[in-house]
Design a protein around this motif. Sequence first.
Motif, PDB file in Angstrom:
ATOM      1  N   PHE A   1      21.345  42.375 -42.369  1.00 10.84           N
ATOM      2  CA  PHE A   1      22.167  41.778 -43.539  1.00 10.84           C
ATOM      3  C   PHE A   1      23.894  41.840 -43.169  1.00 10.84           C
ATOM      4  O   PHE A   1      24.823  41.744 -42.839  1.00 10.84           O
ATOM      5  N   HIS A   2      23.660  40.822 -44.793  1.00 10.85           N
ATOM      6  CA  HIS A   2      25.654  40.854 -45.007  1.00 10.85           C
ATOM      7  C   HIS A   2      26.686  41.443 -43.879  1.00 10.85           C
ATOM      8  O   HIS A   2      28.061  41.212 -43.845  1.00 10.85           O
ATOM      9  N   LEU A   3      27.046  39.490 -43.518  1.00  7.35           N
ATOM     10  CA  LEU A   3      27.764  39.093 -42.710  1.00  7.35           C
ATOM     11  C   LEU A   3      29.002  38.751 -43.476  1.00  7.35           C
ATOM     12  O   LEU A   3      28.518  38.220 -44.597  1.00  7.35           O
ATOM     13  N   GLN A   4      29.989  39.051 -43.349  1.00  6.28           N
ATOM     14  CA  GLN A   4      31.172  39.232 -43.811  1.00  6.28           C
ATOM     15  C   GLN A   4      32.497  38.856 -42.891  1.00  6.28           C
ATOM     16  O   GLN A   4      32.152  39.554 -41.793  1.00  6.28           O
ATOM     17  N   GLN A   5      33.410  38.581 -43.871  1.00  7.06           N
ATOM     18  CA  GLN A   5      34.649  37.876 -42.897  1.00  7.06           C
ATOM     19  C   GLN A   5      35.669  38.892 -43.667  1.00  7.06           C
ATOM     20  O   GLN A   5      36.388  38.910 -44.858  1.00  7.06           O
ATOM     21  N   TRP A   6      37.256  39.446 -42.858  1.00 10.98           N
ATOM     22  CA  TRP A   6      37.625  39.950 -43.524  1.00 10.98           C
ATOM     23  C   TRP A   6      39.790  40.178 -42.825  1.00 10.98           C
ATOM     24  O   TRP A   6      39.484  39.331 -42.191  1.00 10.98           O
ATOM     25  N   ARG A   7      40.597  39.597 -43.366  1.00 12.75           N
ATOM     26  CA  ARG A   7      41.390  39.331 -43.311  1.00 12.75           C
ATOM     27  C   ARG A   7      42.218  40.654 -43.148  1.00 12.75           C
ATOM     28  O   ARG A   7      42.254  40.550 -44.714  1.00 12.75           O
ATOM     29  N   LEU A   8      43.081  41.350 -41.948  1.00 14.00           N
ATOM     30  CA  LEU A   8      43.525  42.319 -42.284  1.00 14.00           C
ATOM     31  C   LEU A   8      44.774  41.720 -42.906  1.00 14.00           C
ATOM     32  O   LEU A   8      45.384  40.564 -42.652  1.00 14.00           O
ATOM     33  N   LYS A   9      46.033  43.185 -43.405  1.00 14.38           N
ATOM     34  CA  LYS A   9      47.515  42.587 -43.434  1.00 14.38           C
ATOM     35  C   LYS A   9      48.319  42.610 -42.208  1.00 14.38           C
ATOM     36  O   LYS A   9      49.516  41.137 -42.829  1.00 14.38           O
ATOM     37  N   ASN A  10      48.046  42.227 -41.208  1.00 23.05           N
ATOM     38  CA  ASN A  10      48.859  41.737 -39.700  1.00 23.05           C
ATOM     39  C   ASN A  10      48.101  39.936 -39.985  1.00 23.05           C
ATOM     40  O   ASN A  10      48.813  40.080 -38.820  1.00 23.05           O
TER      41      ASN A  10
ATOM     42  N   PHE B   1      29.680  47.965 -47.391  1.00 22.29           N
ATOM     43  CA  PHE B   1      30.687  48.076 -47.288  1.00 22.29           C
ATOM     44  C   PHE B   1      31.913  47.485 -46.924  1.00 22.29           C
ATOM     45  O   PHE B   1      31.780  46.100 -47.228  1.00 22.29           O
ATOM     46  N   ILE B   2      32.858  47.740 -46.982  1.00 19.49           N
ATOM     47  CA  ILE B   2      34.484  47.132 -46.982  1.00 19.49           C
ATOM     48  C   ILE B   2      34.991  47.453 -46.089  1.00 19.49           C
ATOM     49  O   ILE B   2      35.070  48.924 -45.450  1.00 19.49           O
ATOM     50  N   LEU B   3      36.074  46.653 -45.806  1.00 21.48           N
ATOM     51  CA  LEU B   3      36.720  47.171 -44.220  1.00 21.48           C
ATOM     52  C   LEU B   3      38.121  46.610 -44.656  1.00 21.48           C
ATOM     53  O   LEU B   3      38.277  45.819 -45.617  1.00 21.48           O
ATOM     54  N   LEU B   4      38.910  47.854 -44.607  1.00 16.54           N
ATOM     55  CA  LEU B   4      40.329  47.985 -45.335  1.00 16.54           C
ATOM     56  C   LEU B   4      41.487  47.457 -44.006  1.00 16.54           C
ATOM     57  O   LEU B   4      42.419  46.498 -44.365  1.00 16.54           O
ATOM     58  N   ASP B   5      40.904  47.857 -43.088  1.00 11.65           N
ATOM     59  CA  ASP B   5      41.711  47.736 -41.772  1.00 11.65           C
ATOM     60  C   ASP B   5      41.319  48.214 -40.703  1.00 11.65           C
ATOM     61  O   ASP B   5      40.002  49.363 -40.868  1.00 11.65           O
ATOM     62  N   ASP B   6      41.409  48.228 -39.467  1.00  9.81           N
ATOM     63  CA  ASP B   6      41.152  48.526 -38.316  1.00  9.81           C
ATOM     64  C   ASP B   6      40.590  50.322 -38.688  1.00  9.81           C
ATOM     65  O   ASP B   6      41.731  50.576 -39.170  1.00  9.81           O
ATOM     66  N   GLY B   7      38.884  50.418 -38.132  1.00 10.57           N
ATOM     67  CA  GLY B   7      39.254  52.128 -38.773  1.00 10.57           C
ATOM     68  C   GLY B   7      39.408  52.482 -39.772  1.00 10.57           C
ATOM     69  O   GLY B   7      39.194  54.097 -40.142  1.00 10.57           O
TER      70      GLY B   7
END
Length: 494
Positions: free
Chosen positions: A179-188, A245-251
């Motif tokens: 399920f649920h493929l997402q892309q995330w752009r980190l602050k760096n 699922f939310i990815l805010l940063d690595d880890g």
Amino acid sequence: MQKIYISVLLLCLFFLCGIILNFFPLNEISKESLIREKNNGLLFHLQETSKNPVDIYVDNAIVIKNGRDLYPITAQIIHPIEIKVGQKKQTIHIDSLQKDTVIPIYLKYKDRMISYRLHTLPKKFPQIMVKKNSDVPNGYILISFHGLKLKDPSYSIITDSSGQIVYYRGNEKPLYSMFHLQQWRLKNGKIRYSMHIQEEDSQSLISSFVSGYHLVLNENFEVIDKVRLLPTPEHPELLADEHEFILLDDGHYVVLGYKPIRITLSNNKTSLGFAGIVQEQKDGRVVFEWSGENNQKLIDGCYERCPVLMPSQADFMHVNSIHIDPNDNHFVISLGSSYSLIKLHRKTGQVLWYLGGKNDEFGLTEQQKFLRQHDAQILSSGELILFDNATTGMWKKEYDYFNKQPIVNPARIIVMNLDEENKKLLSFREIPLNFYAKFMGSVQKLSSDKWFVGCGSSTECAAKMIDAKGNDLLIMSVKQPYTMYRAYWVDSLN
């Protein structure tokens, strides 16, 4: 003299043929394939081993063998892929992912050679079609397909705006979904991807959600993390639910899960229920956690999957989206079983307001109420947007219990502005979608005049780009019987 030359020539040809047949036996690889493919394949020199044939991997995922045909779990055209045979590795750049694109692979042992055909797409890969007009910009579509039948495989896929496959990862094992493929752009500036994988050695707690883990990948689609709910004094490690699922940063993640609890009904009887858990974890520690188990209003507000009628499978919350309001940093949570939204304080866990359903505090009219909604979010502009399925679903015995008739309407996008302090609705508008979706779906505002939606369970489309009036600009559809939880549009993959 001429006869001698001919005899010598024939002898040389006979000797040369012997060498070829010795190295390339006809029962292992045909002469025709050597002539046709010898300049296009990959050759691996291997030592003799008791493990024969050896395992073959593409980007660290084992391929599925069907005789001499190999079907990879994952492949891409964005970056070179790594093919590993035993301890030997080679990289190759694929120009296109199509069912008729095949990479020959030769395994050369001391006195023999074995050939394989590495297909760039799996055998049962969904047939995707895209129609678009000239107003559609360049970009990419992220979508996950899972089959309506248990025997159907699942795939997370990225296509360009024309529908050409640029990346996929499959879960070929029956009964286990993706399920649920997402892309995330980190602050760096770094890019990450995530997708949900059903746990292989588990069964879903109940039929309305899937338990497993979230796979986190880097910009090269290499796996860098697997995420479940971390243990706390209140519960052990828990499997993650697929809905959010939310990815805010690595880890640093926000993860959704469930735990079974005993709940008290309005008639003072108790029942088994499943309480949603929202957990924020950072660097292996739990920094925030909230559970709906002690909130009686959530139990009493249930319309579907309610404990009074489903005492052994009461999914009285059915959390189907969690988003962070960029204006105040709190959680906006969609509760599918109660046709409502709540805002949750990100530090105290206090429910700040209820919108929609039995507990509505904003005075929504019948036209403004939403049913089985998904993907509710507040934008930086202050607008609240959601995908309204506009149907009361499939639980007929619950309609009878509440003396209500099932409602089935075309899906729509709802856009609201709220006065959250005084709990008033400031504005309301809807954008028609002209298709039906009993469950699932997503919405994304691209600009003032463009929207992107995932069609969920609709059989009419997989995803759409529309204008502000609901007119179609792009339609993605799929031939096989698949459903799509959400779909996303991204401008770039780098």
